[in-house]
Write an enzyme that holds these catalytic residues in place. Structure first.
Site, PDB file in Angstrom:
ATOM      1  N   GLU A 121     -25.545 -13.154 -24.524  1.00 31.95           N
ATOM      2  CA  GLU A 121     -24.121 -13.425 -24.399  1.00 31.95           C
ATOM      3  C   GLU A 121     -23.808 -14.742 -25.119  1.00 31.95           C
ATOM      4  O   GLU A 121     -24.536 -15.703 -24.922  1.00 31.95           O
ATOM      5  CB  GLU A 121     -23.697 -13.564 -22.934  1.00 31.95           C
ATOM      6  CG  GLU A 121     -22.190 -13.674 -22.803  1.00 31.95           C
ATOM      7  CD  GLU A 121     -21.702 -13.805 -21.349  1.00 31.95           C
ATOM      8  OE1 GLU A 121     -22.537 -13.844 -20.430  1.00 31.95           O
ATOM      9  OE2 GLU A 121     -20.487 -13.891 -21.180  1.00 31.95           O
ATOM     10  N   GLY A 261     -26.554 -22.230 -17.600  1.00 32.26           N
ATOM     11  CA  GLY A 261     -27.182 -22.181 -16.279  1.00 32.26           C
ATOM     12  C   GLY A 261     -28.022 -20.935 -16.068  1.00 32.26           C
ATOM     13  O   GLY A 261     -29.191 -21.016 -15.699  1.00 32.26           O
ATOM     14  N   ALA A 262     -27.433 -19.779 -16.317  1.00 30.22           N
ATOM     15  CA  ALA A 262     -28.153 -18.539 -16.082  1.00 30.22           C
ATOM     16  C   ALA A 262     -27.384 -17.386 -16.703  1.00 30.22           C
ATOM     17  O   ALA A 262     -26.246 -17.554 -17.148  1.00 30.22           O
ATOM     18  CB  ALA A 262     -28.329 -18.295 -14.588  1.00 30.22           C
ATOM     19  N   MET A 263     -28.008 -16.197 -16.696  1.00 26.81           N
ATOM     20  CA  MET A 263     -27.395 -15.052 -17.370  1.00 26.81           C
ATOM     21  C   MET A 263     -27.652 -13.772 -16.597  1.00 26.81           C
ATOM     22  O   MET A 263     -28.775 -13.499 -16.181  1.00 26.81           O
ATOM     23  CB  MET A 263     -27.975 -14.972 -18.793  1.00 26.81           C
ATOM     24  CG  MET A 263     -27.427 -13.832 -19.608  1.00 26.81           C
ATOM     25  SD  MET A 263     -25.617 -14.001 -19.857  1.00 26.81           S
ATOM     26  CE  MET A 263     -25.165 -12.289 -19.936  1.00 26.81           C
ATOM     27  N   GLU A 298     -24.772 -14.858 -10.470  1.00 27.63           N
ATOM     28  CA  GLU A 298     -25.370 -13.892 -11.402  1.00 27.63           C
ATOM     29  C   GLU A 298     -25.533 -12.538 -10.726  1.00 27.63           C
ATOM     30  O   GLU A 298     -25.304 -11.499 -11.334  1.00 27.63           O
ATOM     31  CB  GLU A 298     -26.716 -14.395 -11.939  1.00 27.63           C
ATOM     32  CG  GLU A 298     -26.680 -15.785 -12.585  1.00 27.63           C
ATOM     33  CD  GLU A 298     -25.595 -15.976 -13.630  1.00 27.63           C
ATOM     34  OE1 GLU A 298     -25.187 -14.972 -14.255  1.00 27.63           O
ATOM     35  OE2 GLU A 298     -25.125 -17.121 -13.791  1.00 27.63           O
ATOM     36  N   GLU A 320     -15.706 -13.895 -15.437  1.00 27.65           N
ATOM     37  CA  GLU A 320     -16.132 -15.225 -14.991  1.00 27.65           C
ATOM     38  C   GLU A 320     -15.220 -15.796 -13.906  1.00 27.65           C
ATOM     39  O   GLU A 320     -15.698 -16.329 -12.902  1.00 27.65           O
ATOM     40  CB  GLU A 320     -16.250 -16.188 -16.172  1.00 27.65           C
ATOM     41  CG  GLU A 320     -17.317 -15.797 -17.199  1.00 27.65           C
ATOM     42  CD  GLU A 320     -18.709 -15.602 -16.608  1.00 27.65           C
ATOM     43  OE1 GLU A 320     -18.960 -16.019 -15.449  1.00 27.65           O
ATOM     44  OE2 GLU A 320     -19.562 -15.012 -17.298  1.00 27.65           O
TER      45      GLU A 320
HETATM   46  N1  ARG Z   1     -22.427 -15.191 -18.292  1.00 26.55           N
HETATM   47  C1  ARG Z   1     -23.174 -16.373 -17.985  1.00 26.55           C
HETATM   48  C2  ARG Z   1     -22.684 -16.819 -16.636  1.00 26.55           C
HETATM   49  O1  ARG Z   1     -21.660 -17.392 -16.458  1.00 26.55           O
HETATM   50  C3  ARG Z   1     -23.039 -17.476 -18.962  1.00 26.55           C
HETATM   51  C4  ARG Z   1     -23.470 -17.161 -20.351  1.00 26.55           C
HETATM   52  C5  ARG Z   1     -23.087 -18.234 -21.274  1.00 26.55           C
HETATM   53  N2  ARG Z   1     -23.537 -18.016 -22.609  1.00 26.55           N
HETATM   54  C6  ARG Z   1     -23.050 -18.685 -23.665  1.00 26.55           C
HETATM   55  N3  ARG Z   1     -23.496 -18.407 -24.826  1.00 26.55           N
HETATM   56  N4  ARG Z   1     -22.162 -19.591 -23.572  1.00 26.55           N
HETATM   57  O2  ARG Z   1     -23.229 -16.498 -15.661  1.00 26.55           O
HETATM   58 ZN    ZN Z   2     -20.779 -15.911 -14.976  1.00 23.10          ZN
END
Ligand code: ARG
Ligand code: ZN
Length: 874
Positions: A121, A261-263, A298, A320
């Site tokens: 992402e 932070g995480a994915m 997550e 988000e």
């Molecule tokens: N979807 C992830 C989260 O908020 C964040 C991913 C961010 N990635 C980025 N390339 N900015 O849990």
């Molecule tokens: Zn998120």
């Protein structure tokens, strides 16, 4: 170079199925991808040209329906692979060669501490293979991972493992199949030498889910808390949102080098180590709470993000904002709701309001962007969550749940828009949210100018409220928004008054949510025998600024009487802000409000009030917040004023601080309950204040606590107090001991860096430069960069804004240096400079010069280009 929401078009071709095979080697990786594609019946443009996205790929071969394509049958345009003619339905086979071991951007497939891992992402999948890399293309993935068996015994991807076996040359493979169609940004792969912690979870319908956390062997003992948090999240999402987990296995992997932070990759969440690993000796209370929130966040994405995903990246807040709202509800349920609210609002008002008032201001649903990575912002996340919270408050919990059920049901398996979300809420509740949608479209923080009038003869109290929404780059002349404004009124005894809005009414409720929809409103409250004290915007019912001419009497009164815990805290903050602001540029020796001291004395000795709230109320407003509230900020002056107040309070309350410390000193086994966390917070605040005035007894307590603490919150609290004191030899000794003891633990080394980088005693520029030379510092590791450079520029504000501009030049240099290796991190580091117009001229001109210095670097990344150019635009 700019992408516009208004130019959205559905994809020309869809992918039904993806078959991936990864051959992982030390000098690179070969990726075989077979795509089953067909023309999208909903496509708008005609023609039969296929365009695939690609970034930093070496194309090895390309075949259409098994026929390899000659070089004149396609065009490789760098970031696009174009095949001028393709049939209605076809199979495309792409083989690419990539170099994960040299991938310092940490997007796509890369290596971290010897393991292979991914971050796709928003647009990382195109760094792995050519693909229609957009979230509205959803496909079923099958992934076969092949690697050396001894170096990479664990091979993971999304979904369920379906086959595994040995290959020649000591290699092996595992094949994974994900039954749920997904966009490429949710793809994940991990290969490494990892240990697993296992557990199980039985879902509400009785299915058994296999839970696994994968970490390097040295971290095996740091997974328990995350595993527990995961199980609590799974249960909570069933109970509160009716959402059951859908695969048979759920995995979390910890990696050291991670941009964010995480994915939430489907079934295989990848975490920054610092957001998942914890133990009593190495993690602070704040870290435990952050881990719980991020694990939940997550996990919750599995429904709000994965099952229902975003049509395009302008809709990012769809997943988000909603998911942050969900995780904040969860954290509130797990701990103290008032404290959680205070923490969320503090972040929002300090950092999101600043963003909304600066050159990067954008709506919750932006209309354009250059680089989507720059839009993972506080506006998309935190303001987006506030917008969902307002819908929750307008509809009430029950109708909101009806709305979320309808949303998940109606859009399961689809890629949708924020408008679809609001529509589901409207359809389920029967409420018209037409005007409310402006929250998604208009940037900027609405301002409410409130004044009041009391008519003694009639016994009527009137609130007059004027709403305005400030101009932001590219947006002016905004419409009034739909704002839920929660209020209460108190009598002089501190009792809540009934809010009677008609002359005949009696026994009205003690709290009302006034709905503001016009530029101007007046509300009258009847039957009042005396002038009431208003309690405005209770629980921060909308993300707005409220201007009301508070008197110090009113604030002191609310501080001890408001039944709304949030406003009680906020009254204290407002009073402290007022006192500090009145000292900025005041002549030496100006008296410090004695009632502030007495209010703090009461708090320090209050054992009745929720101690978690007391602990929060004792914290003075941060410098960042004070800057945000001021125009033309002079940071050193703000810093000095705040220090003066702190010194004065600590001197006046010295004995109370000692008593508070003793009362809250170590009590039995370490626990993570809100009460125990509050006690640690109280004692560490008391300690910090005592050391701020170099109190001898405080010093002895700090040294003892530093040496004997059985947990990181207390050890770090003592270290921080010593570092920020004038006891130089203790500071040096404690820092050395701490490093010696924890040097093998990257998460604790990050704490050690940030304690110094945030301290105006230990973190002046020359000391920061020395930290960058420290053997434990690593430019390739985003956490290390953040804990030194990010913390210095974002938290050590007096040092960063030191007259002369040395801090700005330093930051510009570090941004330029990082821009070549990791543009995402570089772009984020620019942020302290972007608000240059906020500061008084001597500072702003030098900040601008630093931005220009970055602008003039050769080969600037798109990420940094966008931030710097927007910041310098007029
Ligand atoms: N979807 C992830 C989260 O908020 C964040 C991913 C961010 N990635 C980025 N390339 N900015 O849990
Ligand atoms: Zn998120």
């Amino acid at each position: 170079q700019t992408i516009y929401l208004s130019e959205y078009q559905p994809p020309a071709y869809l992918v039904d199925h993806v078959n991936l095979r990864f051959e992982l080697f030390e000098d690179g990786a070969r990726v075989h991808s077979t795509l089953s594609m067909r023309r999208n019946p909903a496509a708008m443009q005609s023609g039969s040209t296929l365009e695939l996205d690609g970034d930093s790929l070496t194309l090895e071969s390309l075949a259409l329906n098994g026929q390899s394509l000659a070089s004149d049958e396609y065009r490789n345009e760098g970031d696009k692979l174009v095949i001028p003619t393709v049939p209605e339905a076809f199979e495309l086979t792409v083989v690419t060669w990539i170099e994960p071991q040299n991938n310092t951007r940490l997007e796509g497939l890369y290596k971290s501490s010897g393991m292979f891992c991914t971050q796709c992402e928003a647009e990382g999948f195109r760094c792995i293979t050519y693909y229609p890399d957009r979230p509205d293309v959803m496909a079923r993935f099958q992934t076969r991972v092949e690697a050396d068996k001894s170096a990479y015994p664990v091979l993971l991807s999304n979904g369920n493992p379906v086959e595994q076996g040995d290959l020649e040359n000591g290699r092996h493979f595992v094949t994974w199949e994900d039954p749920f169609p997904k966009p490429a940004y949710l793809f994940a792969l991990v290969a490494g030498d990892l240990v697993e912690k296992r557990d199980t979870f039985t879902t509400c319908s009785g299915r058994n889910i296999d839970l696994r956390i994968y970490v390097e062997a040295r971290n095996a003992r740091k997974c328990d808390y995350a595993m527990d948090a995961l199980k609590r999240s799974m249960r909570w999402d069933e109970e509160v949102y009716g959402r059951e987990y859908d695969l048979d296995i759920f995995m979390i992997v910890a990696v050291d080098d991670f941009n964010m932070g995480a994915m939430e990759n489907k079934g295989l969440n990848i975490f920054n180590s610092s957001c998942v690993l914890a133990s009593q000796d190495t993690a602070t209370d704040a870290a435990f709470q952050r881990i719980e929130a991020i694990v939940a966040h997550e996990y919750f994405h599995n429904w709000s993000g994965n099952r229902v995903t975003c049509r395009d990246w302008f809709q990012l807040s769809l997943k988000e904002g909603f998911t942050v709202f969900r995780d904040s509800q969860f954290s509130a349920d797990m701990g103290s709701p008032t404290v959680k609210r205070i923490e969320d609002v503090t972040l929002l008002r300090t950092a999101q309001f600043a963003e909304d008032a600066g050159p990067m201001a954008h709506p919750v649903r932006p209309a354009s962007y250059m680089e989507i990575s720059n839009f993972y912002t506080l506006t998309i996340y935190e303001k987006g969550a506030e917008v969902v919270r307002m819908i929750h408050n307008l509809l009430g919990a029950e109708l909101f749940r009806k709305g979320s059920d309808l949303y998940f049901d109606r859009h399961d398996g689809q890629a949708v828009t924020t408008d679809d979300f609001v529509k589901a809420m409207e359809d389920a509740s029967g409420r018209d949210l037409g005007q409310f949608r402006l929250w998604y479209e208009q940037a900027g923080t609405p301002v409410l100018a409130v004044s009041d009038h009391y008519d003694e003869v009639q016994g009527v109290y009137r609130l007059d409220i004027r709403q305005s929404v400030p101009d932001t780059p590219g947006q002016s002349g905004k419409k009034p928004q739909h704002i839920p404004f929660a209020i209460g009124l108190l009598d002089s005894e501190g009792q809540p008054l009934p809010l009677n809005m008609g002359a005949e009414d009696s026994n009205g409720p003690a709290e009302r949510v006034l709905e503001l929809t016009e530029t101007q409103h007046s509300f009258e409250f009847h039957g009042l025998k005396e002038r009431p004290v208003p309690s405005l915007l209770r629980d921060f019912s909308a993300p707005v600024r409220v201007h009301y001419p508070w008197t110090r009497e009113q604030l002191l009164f609310l501080m001890s009487h408001d039944p709304d815990g949030f406003n009680r805290w906020d009254a204290g903050q407002k009073l402290a802000v007022d006192v500090i602001q009145s000292l900025v540029d005041a002549p030496q020796g100006t008296e410090i409000e004695p009632r502030l001291v007495e209010a703090y004395r009461l708090l320090l000795n209050d054992t009745e009030l929720d101690q978690a709230l007391v602990a929060k109320m004792l914290l003075l407003p941060s410098e960042a917040y004070l800057i945000e509230l001021s125009e033309q900020a002079d940071v050193p002056a703000i810093h000095d004023a705040r220090e003066q107040v702190l010194t004065h309070l600590a001197q006046a309350l010295r004995d109370d601080l000692l008593a508070c410390y003793q009362r809250n000193a170590g009590q039995g086994d370490y626990q993570l309950t809100p009460g125990a966390i509050a006690r640690r917070s109280l004692r560490n605040t008391a300690l910090a204040w005592l050391l701020h005035i170099d109190d001898k007894q405080g010093r002895a307590l700090a040294v003892e606590q530093f040496e004997q603490a059985d947990n990181m919150t207390d050890r770090l609290g003592a270290l921080r107090a010593l570092v920020n004191s004038g006891f130089e030899s203790d500071r040096i000794r404690a820092l050395a001991e701490f490093f010696e003891r924890f040097q093998d633990d990257p998460q604790v080394v990050e704490l050690w860096f940030s304690v110094q980088a945030s301290s105006d005693r230990a973190g002046q520029l020359p000391q920061i430069q020395a930290l960058l030379e420290h053997p434990a510092f690593d430019w390739k590791n985003p956490n290390k960069v953040r804990s030194v450079v990010g913390v210095f520029a974002g938290q050590n504000l007096a040092a960063f804004h030191k007259p002369g501009g040395s801090g700005y030049r330093f930051l510009a240099d570090q941004v330029c240096r990082l821009d070549d290796s990791n543009p995402q991190i570089a772009a984020r580091l620019v942020s302290p400079l972007t608000r240059w117009k906020k500061f008084s001229p001597q500072y702003s001109s030098q900040m601008k010069t630093a931005l220009e210095r970055i602008r003039d670097k050769t080969e600037l990344s798109r990420d940094v280009y966008e931030v710097v150019h927007k910041s310098l635009a007029d």
